[in-house]
Design a protein around this motif. Structure first.
Motif, PDB file in Angstrom:
ATOM      1  N   ALA A  84     -11.565  10.346   3.778  1.00  0.00           N
ATOM      2  CA  ALA A  84     -11.063  11.074   2.759  1.00  0.00           C
ATOM      3  C   ALA A  84      -9.838  12.075   3.595  1.00  0.00           C
ATOM      4  O   ALA A  84      -8.961  12.394   3.134  1.00  0.00           O
ATOM      5  N   GLN A  85     -10.481  12.407   4.868  1.00  0.00           N
ATOM      6  CA  GLN A  85      -9.451  13.291   5.674  1.00  0.00           C
ATOM      7  C   GLN A  85      -8.221  12.318   5.735  1.00  0.00           C
ATOM      8  O   GLN A  85      -7.071  12.926   5.769  1.00  0.00           O
ATOM      9  N   THR A  86      -8.258  11.218   6.097  1.00  0.00           N
ATOM     10  CA  THR A  86      -7.103  10.559   6.355  1.00  0.00           C
ATOM     11  C   THR A  86      -6.140  10.363   5.218  1.00  0.00           C
ATOM     12  O   THR A  86      -4.917  10.433   5.347  1.00  0.00           O
ATOM     13  N   GLU A  87      -6.777  10.440   4.063  1.00  0.00           N
ATOM     14  CA  GLU A  87      -6.108  10.456   2.879  1.00  0.00           C
ATOM     15  C   GLU A  87      -5.318  11.696   2.707  1.00  0.00           C
ATOM     16  O   GLU A  87      -4.140  11.549   2.412  1.00  0.00           O
ATOM     17  N   ASP A  88      -5.947  12.742   3.063  1.00  0.00           N
ATOM     18  CA  ASP A  88      -5.405  13.771   3.181  1.00  0.00           C
ATOM     19  C   ASP A  88      -4.114  13.988   4.114  1.00  0.00           C
ATOM     20  O   ASP A  88      -3.125  14.449   3.480  1.00  0.00           O
ATOM     21  N   THR A 100     -16.611  11.801   1.883  1.00  0.00           N
ATOM     22  CA  THR A 100     -15.960  11.071   3.079  1.00  0.00           C
ATOM     23  C   THR A 100     -14.979  10.107   2.604  1.00  0.00           C
ATOM     24  O   THR A 100     -14.589   9.301   3.439  1.00  0.00           O
ATOM     25  N   GLN A 101     -15.228   9.930   1.474  1.00  0.00           N
ATOM     26  CA  GLN A 101     -14.286   8.775   0.789  1.00  0.00           C
ATOM     27  C   GLN A 101     -13.075   9.187   0.075  1.00  0.00           C
ATOM     28  O   GLN A 101     -13.148  10.385  -0.337  1.00  0.00           O
ATOM     29  N   PRO A 102     -12.062   8.299   0.102  1.00  0.00           N
ATOM     30  CA  PRO A 102     -11.008   8.531  -0.587  1.00  0.00           C
ATOM     31  C   PRO A 102     -11.193   8.802  -2.292  1.00  0.00           C
ATOM     32  O   PRO A 102     -12.023   8.413  -2.597  1.00  0.00           O
ATOM     33  N   MET A 103     -10.257   9.387  -2.779  1.00  0.00           N
ATOM     34  CA  MET A 103     -10.480   9.541  -4.153  1.00  0.00           C
ATOM     35  C   MET A 103     -10.682   8.396  -5.257  1.00  0.00           C
ATOM     36  O   MET A 103     -11.471   8.431  -5.914  1.00  0.00           O
ATOM     37  N   ASP A 104      -9.763   7.378  -4.881  1.00  0.00           N
ATOM     38  CA  ASP A 104      -9.949   6.061  -5.445  1.00  0.00           C
ATOM     39  C   ASP A 104     -10.181   5.094  -4.328  1.00  0.00           C
ATOM     40  O   ASP A 104      -9.111   4.415  -3.814  1.00  0.00           O
ATOM     41  N   PRO A 105     -11.340   4.714  -3.921  1.00  0.00           N
ATOM     42  CA  PRO A 105     -11.697   3.751  -2.823  1.00  0.00           C
ATOM     43  C   PRO A 105     -11.098   2.360  -3.031  1.00  0.00           C
ATOM     44  O   PRO A 105     -10.822   1.563  -2.301  1.00  0.00           O
ATOM     45  N   SER A 106     -10.840   2.072  -4.600  1.00  0.00           N
ATOM     46  CA  SER A 106     -10.158   0.629  -4.651  1.00  0.00           C
ATOM     47  C   SER A 106      -8.787   0.511  -4.788  1.00  0.00           C
ATOM     48  O   SER A 106      -8.162  -0.482  -4.938  1.00  0.00           O
ATOM     49  N   GLY A 107      -8.337   1.493  -4.916  1.00  0.00           N
ATOM     50  CA  GLY A 107      -6.946   1.785  -4.956  1.00  0.00           C
ATOM     51  C   GLY A 107      -5.960   1.500  -3.610  1.00  0.00           C
ATOM     52  O   GLY A 107      -6.802   1.404  -2.452  1.00  0.00           O
ATOM     53  N   PRO A 108      -4.979   1.178  -3.433  1.00  0.00           N
ATOM     54  CA  PRO A 108      -4.002   1.004  -2.366  1.00  0.00           C
ATOM     55  C   PRO A 108      -4.312   2.162  -1.184  1.00  0.00           C
ATOM     56  O   PRO A 108      -4.416   1.595  -0.072  1.00  0.00           O
ATOM     57  N   THR A 109      -4.015   3.372  -1.503  1.00  0.00           N
ATOM     58  CA  THR A 109      -4.300   4.374  -0.559  1.00  0.00           C
ATOM     59  C   THR A 109      -5.642   4.499  -0.228  1.00  0.00           C
ATOM     60  O   THR A 109      -5.942   4.564   1.185  1.00  0.00           O
ATOM     61  N   GLY A 110      -6.648   4.232  -0.879  1.00  0.00           N
ATOM     62  CA  GLY A 110      -7.903   4.126  -0.622  1.00  0.00           C
ATOM     63  C   GLY A 110      -8.421   3.224   0.335  1.00  0.00           C
ATOM     64  O   GLY A 110      -9.088   3.414   1.135  1.00  0.00           O
ATOM     65  N   ARG A 111      -7.833   1.908  -0.220  1.00  0.00           N
ATOM     66  CA  ARG A 111      -8.207   0.930   0.799  1.00  0.00           C
ATOM     67  C   ARG A 111      -7.575   0.868   2.137  1.00  0.00           C
ATOM     68  O   ARG A 111      -8.286   0.591   3.144  1.00  0.00           O
ATOM     69  N   GLY A 152      -4.421  17.320   0.907  1.00  0.00           N
ATOM     70  CA  GLY A 152      -3.192  16.727   0.752  1.00  0.00           C
ATOM     71  C   GLY A 152      -3.101  15.860  -0.359  1.00  0.00           C
ATOM     72  O   GLY A 152      -4.235  15.865  -1.193  1.00  0.00           O
ATOM     73  N   ILE A 153      -2.114  15.237  -0.905  1.00  0.00           N
ATOM     74  CA  ILE A 153      -2.019  14.555  -1.953  1.00  0.00           C
ATOM     75  C   ILE A 153      -2.639  13.478  -1.996  1.00  0.00           C
ATOM     76  O   ILE A 153      -2.817  12.394  -0.985  1.00  0.00           O
ATOM     77  N   LYS A 154      -3.333  13.329  -3.002  1.00  0.00           N
ATOM     78  CA  LYS A 154      -4.237  12.024  -3.074  1.00  0.00           C
ATOM     79  C   LYS A 154      -3.479  10.807  -3.756  1.00  0.00           C
ATOM     80  O   LYS A 154      -2.804  11.093  -4.587  1.00  0.00           O
ATOM     81  N   LYS A 155      -4.148   9.607  -3.490  1.00  0.00           N
ATOM     82  CA  LYS A 155      -3.446   8.429  -4.051  1.00  0.00           C
ATOM     83  C   LYS A 155      -1.755   8.484  -3.830  1.00  0.00           C
ATOM     84  O   LYS A 155      -1.122   8.113  -4.544  1.00  0.00           O
ATOM     85  N   VAL A 156      -1.381   8.948  -2.796  1.00  0.00           N
ATOM     86  CA  VAL A 156      -0.134   9.139  -2.508  1.00  0.00           C
ATOM     87  C   VAL A 156       0.947   8.122  -3.039  1.00  0.00           C
ATOM     88  O   VAL A 156       2.175   8.242  -3.281  1.00  0.00           O
ATOM     89  N   TYR A 157       0.459   6.998  -2.312  1.00  0.00           N
ATOM     90  CA  TYR A 157       1.378   5.665  -2.491  1.00  0.00           C
ATOM     91  C   TYR A 157       1.501   5.160  -4.026  1.00  0.00           C
ATOM     92  O   TYR A 157       2.545   4.931  -4.348  1.00  0.00           O
TER      93      TYR A 157
END
Length: 478
Positions: A189-193, A7-18, A239-244
């Motif tokens: 995680a879904q929001t990141e997608d 349920t977590q983004p690919m890189d929780p500490s990165g800009p997209t993840g945060r 979707g694209i992970k860490k898209v920003y």
């Protein structure tokens, strides 16, 4: 054995993840009361624009084209008493909201948030099996207001306009996807997608501002594409992970190419001040029916009309009009215009808009009817008007100088237009709502919509508001 889905983004500490974790974690109680209150007035302004725009000639043209291929659906088309698919409803309702250059804009990262977020959220709510509480709608709306400008600020805000991109159509899919993701209660995680799917659909050419009607629809593409992204993410589509922050093919990397900036983009802006500094406070409401970068020139003319009323009536004695403006305003609104001109081109042109204020004493929808665009007295002054790129003005400042044949010169300067400094008050937004919807809807319906909007937090089902928006409306410039 199938691995558990994270349920977590690919890189929780990165800009997209945060950013995704913040969206997931937010509740309405985390938002200051002043921001929630202002948001309800902003929503009312968005509904004003949508209802006024629903039966404009270009809105009817777009609607009839889409209705010709649409089967009955679940989503209301504002002002039409028709239900169609969510994607097409989001597209059309956004097109109405952007239909007459009356809608909101963000002063630090230009986008018209209401035309992106509201149509997407109403369409998303129509797809749900359960009721959508007004409080959930308000929270999702505020998420969209916060995300879109942050993405834009990472690209230096208005700078992207000078590169020829339509800023709101580029920043907008992120706002729409974030808002709908929140309404659907997607996890981080879904929001990141959803954001990754939305960002790969971002685009908008600013050449749309000259003669096309599609400028009115480009925020609709953002509303529709963000909605689609969230629906796909909800269904498990990746979707694209860490898209920003992606270096190769990432959103910020690609849309900042060739901008001459160092650094090329400002990645920290994506998450800067989340939950502390509210970008909602920088959403500005327009007092005039014209592109925001022209408003300084309008206010300069209004100032002269108030201070020197008799001279400003001597239209036949005007020799030359000079409009001085900064880089963004010049590139966005300082272009040359020729007769005949479409309403889009007229409302985007600093020259035409300033002259409209001189001749009509106001810049509102009736001045942009097809017949009004052919007035000799307007074009005679437009042909004597020049836009000049000028350094040394305040950020939003503009200066207008009018020279008369007898040697008289009148000059006025504003540091910022009305609606920026000062902001339109909540009371002025209500006055705009009542004034512009007069004759578009009846008073009883107007009062019901206003009551539902201001009581949004206690509304059991936001589709009650949607139903009020769906009834037939009148064309304000017929």
């Amino acid at each position: 054995m199938t691995s558990p889905v994270s349920t977590q983004p690919m890189d929780p500490s990165g800009p997209t993840g945060r950013l995704c974790q913040w969206i997931d974690s937010m509740s309405l109680s985390d938002i200051p009361e002043s921001i929630k209150t202002r948001a309800k007035y902003l929503i009312l302004d968005g509904l004003t624009c949508a209802l006024v725009g629903a039966h404009l000639p270009w809105s009817e043209k777009a609607t009839n084209a889409i209705l010709s291929i649409e089967a009955p659906g679940v989503s209301e088309v504002f002002g039409w008493e028709r239900k169609i698919s969510p994607m097409s409803a989001a597209l059309l309702n956004s097109t109405f909201t952007q239909g007459f250059e009356l809608d909101d804009w963000h002063s630090e990262a230009p986008l018209h948030s209401n035309s992106i977020i509201l149509p997407a959220l109403f369409a998303a709510a129509s797809t749900r099996d359960s009721k959508t509480a007004g409080s959930s709608f308000l929270l999702a709306y505020l998420i969209g207001l916060e995300v879109g400008p942050r993405v834009g600020k990472a690209l230096y805000g208005a700078d992207i306009l000078t590169q020829g991109w339509h800023s709101g159509a580029v920043f907008g899919p992120s706002a729409s996807a974030a808002a709908v993701s929140k309404l659907f209660s997607l996890n981080a995680a879904q929001t990141e997608d959803a954001l990754g799917i939305a960002c790969t659909q971002a685009c908008g050419l600013m050449s749309a501002q000259f003669e096309s009607e599609v400028k009115r629809m480009q925020h609709g593409f953002a509303a529709r594409n963000g909605l689609l992204a969230a629906i796909l993410a909800k269904g498990g589509y990746l979707g694209i992970k860490k898209v920003y922050e992606r270096e190769y093919g990432g959103f910020l990397e690609m849309f900042s190419k060739g901008n001459g900036r160092n650094p090329q983009f400002l990645i920290d802006e994506v998450t800067k001040g989340l939950g502390e500094k509210w970008q909602t406070e920088n959403v500005k409401i327009k007092p005039y029916s014209a592109m925001a970068a022209t408003h300084g020139a309008i206010d300069c003319v209004r100032k002269l009309q108030a201070e020197r009323p008799e001279e400003m009536k001597r239209l036949g004695d005007v020799e030359k009009i000079v409009l001085e403006m900064g880089e963004v305003e010049f590139h966005h609104g300082g272009f040359e215009v020729q007769r005949p001109l479409t309403s889009t081109g007229a409302q985007m042109s600093a020259k035409y808009v300033a002259v409209t204020q001189i001749v009509d004493g106001k810049v509102l929808p009736p001045s942009f009817r097809f017949d009004m665009l052919e007035r000799d007295e307007v074009w005679s002054l437009v042909e004597r008007t020049t836009c000049v790129l000028t350094s040394g003005l305040a950020k939003w400042g503009q200066r207008v100088t009018i020279a008369f044949k007898d040697g008289t010169k009148l000059s006025a300067e504003v540091a910022a237009p009305r609606g920026v400094k000062p902001d339109l008050s909540n009371e002025e937004i209500v006055a705009k709502w009542k004034d512009l919807t007069k004759g578009v809807i009846n008073d009883a319906r107007r009062d019901r919509i206003e009551k539902l909007c201001f009581g949004l937090e206690d509304l059991e089902d936001v589709m009650e508001l949607s139903a009020e928006l769906a009834g037939i409306t009148n064309n304000p410039i017929a």
